[in-house]
Design a protein around this motif. Sequence first.
Motif, PDB file in Angstrom:
ATOM      1  N   ARG A 385      -0.551   3.445  -7.105  1.00 13.10           N
ATOM      2  CA  ARG A 385      -0.816   2.309  -6.199  1.00 13.10           C
ATOM      3  C   ARG A 385      -2.101   1.587  -6.622  1.00 13.10           C
ATOM      4  O   ARG A 385      -2.145   0.371  -6.712  1.00 13.10           O
ATOM      5  CB  ARG A 385      -0.987   2.811  -4.759  1.00 13.10           C
ATOM      6  CG  ARG A 385       0.273   2.822  -3.929  1.00 13.10           C
ATOM      7  CD  ARG A 385      -0.049   3.328  -2.527  1.00 13.10           C
ATOM      8  NE  ARG A 385      -0.803   2.339  -1.754  1.00 13.10           N
ATOM      9  CZ  ARG A 385      -0.244   1.414  -0.992  1.00 13.10           C
ATOM     10  NH1 ARG A 385       1.069   1.368  -0.883  1.00 13.10           N
ATOM     11  NH2 ARG A 385      -0.978   0.551  -0.322  1.00 13.10           N
ATOM     12  N   GLU A 418       9.266   3.273  -6.823  1.00 10.42           N
ATOM     13  CA  GLU A 418       9.143   3.494  -5.382  1.00 10.42           C
ATOM     14  C   GLU A 418       7.802   2.925  -4.881  1.00 10.42           C
ATOM     15  O   GLU A 418       7.739   2.219  -3.869  1.00 10.42           O
ATOM     16  CB  GLU A 418       9.214   5.003  -5.142  1.00 10.42           C
ATOM     17  CG  GLU A 418       9.643   5.397  -3.765  1.00 10.42           C
ATOM     18  CD  GLU A 418       9.642   6.919  -3.654  1.00 10.42           C
ATOM     19  OE1 GLU A 418      10.310   7.584  -4.493  1.00 10.42           O
ATOM     20  OE2 GLU A 418       8.964   7.445  -2.751  1.00 10.42           O
ATOM     21  N   LYS A 420       6.020   0.677  -6.342  1.00  8.42           N
ATOM     22  CA  LYS A 420       6.067  -0.775  -6.519  1.00  8.42           C
ATOM     23  C   LYS A 420       6.760  -1.426  -5.312  1.00  8.42           C
ATOM     24  O   LYS A 420       6.258  -2.399  -4.745  1.00  8.42           O
ATOM     25  CB  LYS A 420       6.867  -1.052  -7.796  1.00  8.42           C
ATOM     26  CG  LYS A 420       6.415  -2.244  -8.570  1.00  8.42           C
ATOM     27  CD  LYS A 420       7.105  -2.240  -9.924  1.00  8.42           C
ATOM     28  CE  LYS A 420       7.355  -3.637 -10.388  1.00  8.42           C
ATOM     29  NZ  LYS A 420       8.023  -3.721 -11.659  1.00  8.42           N
ATOM     30  N   ARG A 421       7.903  -0.862  -4.925  1.00 13.12           N
ATOM     31  CA  ARG A 421       8.634  -1.421  -3.775  1.00 13.12           C
ATOM     32  C   ARG A 421       7.781  -1.358  -2.515  1.00 13.12           C
ATOM     33  O   ARG A 421       7.744  -2.297  -1.725  1.00 13.12           O
ATOM     34  CB  ARG A 421       9.950  -0.650  -3.559  1.00 13.12           C
ATOM     35  CG  ARG A 421      11.068  -1.111  -4.494  1.00 13.12           C
ATOM     36  CD  ARG A 421      12.415  -0.611  -4.012  1.00 13.12           C
ATOM     37  NE  ARG A 421      12.483   0.839  -3.895  1.00 13.12           N
ATOM     38  CZ  ARG A 421      12.740   1.665  -4.920  1.00 13.12           C
ATOM     39  NH1 ARG A 421      12.974   1.175  -6.129  1.00 13.12           N
ATOM     40  NH2 ARG A 421      12.772   2.966  -4.752  1.00 13.12           N
ATOM     41  N   GLY A 422       7.045  -0.274  -2.362  1.00 15.16           N
ATOM     42  CA  GLY A 422       6.171  -0.117  -1.199  1.00 15.16           C
ATOM     43  C   GLY A 422       5.144  -1.242  -1.148  1.00 15.16           C
ATOM     44  O   GLY A 422       4.919  -1.846  -0.100  1.00 15.16           O
ATOM     45  N   GLU A 424       5.319  -4.119  -2.629  1.00 16.16           N
ATOM     46  CA  GLU A 424       6.025  -5.382  -2.437  1.00 16.16           C
ATOM     47  C   GLU A 424       6.271  -5.637  -0.953  1.00 16.16           C
ATOM     48  O   GLU A 424       5.979  -6.707  -0.430  1.00 16.16           O
ATOM     49  CB  GLU A 424       7.374  -5.305  -3.144  1.00 16.16           C
ATOM     50  CG  GLU A 424       7.569  -6.383  -4.185  1.00 16.16           C
ATOM     51  CD  GLU A 424       8.595  -5.925  -5.234  1.00 16.16           C
ATOM     52  OE1 GLU A 424       8.594  -6.506  -6.314  1.00 16.16           O
ATOM     53  OE2 GLU A 424       9.376  -4.976  -4.956  1.00 16.16           O
ATOM     54  N   SER A 425       6.772  -4.575  -0.280  1.00 19.57           N
ATOM     55  CA  SER A 425       7.121  -4.761   1.131  1.00 19.57           C
ATOM     56  C   SER A 425       5.881  -5.009   1.977  1.00 19.57           C
ATOM     57  O   SER A 425       5.949  -5.603   3.038  1.00 19.57           O
ATOM     58  CB  SER A 425       7.916  -3.564   1.655  1.00 19.57           C
ATOM     59  OG  SER A 425       7.076  -2.443   1.626  1.00 19.57           O
ATOM     60  N   GLN A 426       4.723  -4.558   1.479  1.00 23.89           N
ATOM     61  CA  GLN A 426       3.491  -4.807   2.243  1.00 23.89           C
ATOM     62  C   GLN A 426       2.822  -6.112   1.819  1.00 23.89           C
ATOM     63  O   GLN A 426       1.742  -6.445   2.304  1.00 23.89           O
ATOM     64  CB  GLN A 426       2.504  -3.659   2.019  1.00 23.89           C
ATOM     65  CG  GLN A 426       2.963  -2.366   2.642  1.00 23.89           C
ATOM     66  CD  GLN A 426       2.111  -1.187   2.169  1.00 23.89           C
ATOM     67  OE1 GLN A 426       1.403  -1.256   1.169  1.00 23.89           O
ATOM     68  NE2 GLN A 426       2.193  -0.105   2.907  1.00 23.89           N
ATOM     69  N   GLY A 427       3.419  -6.786   0.852  1.00 22.79           N
ATOM     70  CA  GLY A 427       2.866  -8.055   0.380  1.00 22.79           C
ATOM     71  C   GLY A 427       1.574  -7.890  -0.409  1.00 22.79           C
ATOM     72  O   GLY A 427       0.762  -8.816  -0.511  1.00 22.79           O
ATOM     73  N   ARG A 432       3.955  -8.137 -11.682  1.00 22.44           N
ATOM     74  CA  ARG A 432       5.348  -7.675 -11.651  1.00 22.44           C
ATOM     75  C   ARG A 432       5.860  -7.310 -13.045  1.00 22.44           C
ATOM     76  O   ARG A 432       6.847  -6.608 -13.206  1.00 22.44           O
ATOM     77  CB  ARG A 432       6.243  -8.761 -11.050  1.00 22.44           C
ATOM     78  CG  ARG A 432       6.358  -8.603  -9.558  1.00 22.44           C
ATOM     79  CD  ARG A 432       6.450  -9.921  -8.838  1.00 22.44           C
ATOM     80  NE  ARG A 432       5.655  -9.854  -7.621  1.00 22.44           N
ATOM     81  CZ  ARG A 432       6.038  -9.253  -6.501  1.00 22.44           C
ATOM     82  NH1 ARG A 432       7.203  -8.671  -6.425  1.00 22.44           N
ATOM     83  NH2 ARG A 432       5.249  -9.208  -5.457  1.00 22.44           N
TER      84      ARG A 432
END
Length: 592
Positions: A385, A418, A420-422, A424-427, A432
Motif C-alpha cells: 500500500r 487486491e 490495488k483494488r482497495g 482504487e475503491s478508496q480513491g 496505474r
Amino acid sequence: MKSREEKDTVVLKGIGVSPGMVIGRAHVLHHHDAPIPRRSLDRKTLVAGEVQRFRKALKESEKQLLAIKKKVSEQEGIEPLYIIDVHIMILNDRMLISRTIGNIEEGVNAEWALRKTLDKYKEVFSKVDDEYLRERMTDVEYVGQRILRNLVGVQHETIANAGENVIIISRDLSPADTMQLKVEKILGFATDIGGKTSHTAIVARAYEIPAVVGLERITSEVRSNDQVIIDGTAGLVIVHPDPIMVRRYEDKMRHYKVMEDDLLRYARRPAVTVDKHQVRIGVNIEFMEEVPSALAHGAEGIGLYRTEFIYINKEKLPTEEEHFDNYKTIVAAKGVKWSTIRTFDLGGDKFMSDPKVAKEMNPVMGLRAIRFCLKEVELFKVQLRAILRASALGRVKILFPMISGIEEIREAKRIFYEVKRGLESQGVPFDRDIKLGIMVEVPSAVMVADSLAREVDFFSIGTNDLIQYTLAIDRVNESVSYLYEPLHPAVLRLIKQVVDAGHHAGIEVAMCGEMAGEPLYAMILLGLELDELSMNSLVIPRVKKIIRAVTVKECRALLKKVLTISTAVEIEYYVRNYMIKKFPEDFAEETP
Ligand code: PEP
Ligand code: MG
C-alpha cells in the motif's frame, strides 16, 4: 635522535569506510559512559518520584535531539536527518519505557532500571547472526547513554565544541555527532570501534568525509592537537607523521583529487558506448540519506532500494505511514528518474523480536523474503500500500525478491492486485501503470525464466545470491569466499540465459548484485546486453568511464571468447589481462 617535540610515527590499520585523504590536527572527543549509581527504593514513597525523573530525562533527551536536528537542517544541502528521528523513536519506544518503569517498580532507581533494560536489549541483539542488525544495538546504546547522562546530570562532549577544520578522534561517534560533521566543518574522523554498515559510516560516505573506523586503540595513541593523516581509501591513520610522510600524502592527495575530478567528469554523463548503445545506471541504497551522494556520483535512478533496513531498531513492525515517509522522500527526490523498491528481504533470524517466527537452522534457505511475505500477508499488504501510494509522486517499480517459481510470483501479484483494488475503491492516487519485476537470484528461477518473463515487466539479476545458491557457498563465510567467482562459467551462462529469456519475451533485464559495479566486469556485462546496471554509488564514475570508452561490438566478441573458456580462474586471468591492456591506468595496479 629525535628532539623532545618530535614523536614517533604510529600507523594504525582500521576499516576505511569513507574514501579520501586528509591531513590535520586532531581533536579527541572523550565520551565517558555516564556513571550508574544503584539505590534501593522504598516502593511506596519513592517509586513515583523515580518514574517522574525518568520521564523528565526522556523529555530532556528528546529536546536535545530536536535542537541538533534543527541546527543541522538549517544548513543548506544537509539532508540525512532520518537517524535523529530514529533516535527519537527509540526514546519513545514503548518497550524501552515500560520495561524500565517495571524495573523501577521492582524497587531500584531510574539509572539502574534503565541500565537493566539496556543490558537486556544487548543480550538479545548479541545473539543475532546478522552484522548489520547487531550494529543497530549501538543506536539503542547511544540513546540509553543520552538518557543516563540526563538522569545523572553529566554533560556530553560534542562535535559542536571541537572547533572547525579538525580531525575528530573518538571511541565512537553517535549518529547525533555524525550528523553535525558537516555543519561543524570537520575534516575527517577516526574511531576505535565501528563497522562498514554502521550509520556513522553511511553518513560519512554521504557527506564525503574521509573516515576510518574499527582502529581499536586510536584514542589512546592520539592527543588533541597532534598531527594526523586519515586515509579513508586505504583504511589507515598515521599519527605524528614525519615531514617526508606528510609530503608524500600531499602528493597523494593531489593525485587523488585529479583522479576523482577526472572520474567525476564521467559521473553526470550518460553510460553510452562508442557505438551508441546506452545502459541505464542505477544505484543500490539502503537508506534514503544516500540519495544526494548517489546523484552526485552519477546515478540516474534507484536500481535497488533494500527496504528491509526500514525494520531496524523496531520492536514493532513499521506502519504504513513510516513506510510511506521513506518511499516518498526517495521517489520525489529531484534527479531520481525511477525508484525500484524491493519488498523486504528479511530472513527469519532478522525478526528476532517477533515470536511468530521460529529460529531457523539455515535462514538463508529458510522462510525469508517473498516466502515470508506470502505467509505474513498483512505485513506484505502494508508495504505494498505504501509503495503504491508513493508511486503517485514519481516513477516507481516494485521488485519481489527470492522468487523461485511461477506460483510465488502469481501469488504475490494476486495480493498486489487486491491492494490495488482497495486503494482504487478508496480513491487513493497511485500510478496505474506501475511496473512489477522479480529478482532472479535462485537458480530455479533462471531455469524457468522464459515462463517468469511472461508474468512480469522486468527482471533484476541478484548475483550475490545467485552465485551463493549456484556454487553452494555461503556468501558471508570467509572460509569459502575463494569460491565466490562471478566469472565462473556456470554463472555467466545463467546470466546469459536470463537476459536471453527476458529479451525474447520483450522485457528489460537489470543486474543489481555487486557484480554489476565491478569495473573489471563492465565489458562482459555489456556483452551480455543487460539493460540496467545498479551498483554502489562510489563506483558509478569508474563503470561509466569504461562503458563510454568501448563498443558493444568488442564487448560481444570478448564475451564470446570468454564463454569458450572452461574455468573461472582462466576466465578471470583472460579478462584481467584484456582490461589491463585496454585500460592500463585503471587496472594495472590490481594485477595479482
Ligand atoms: C543480490 O542477491 O544480488 C542482491 C542484490 O540482493 P541482496 O544483496 O540484498 O541479497
Ligand atoms: Mg539477494
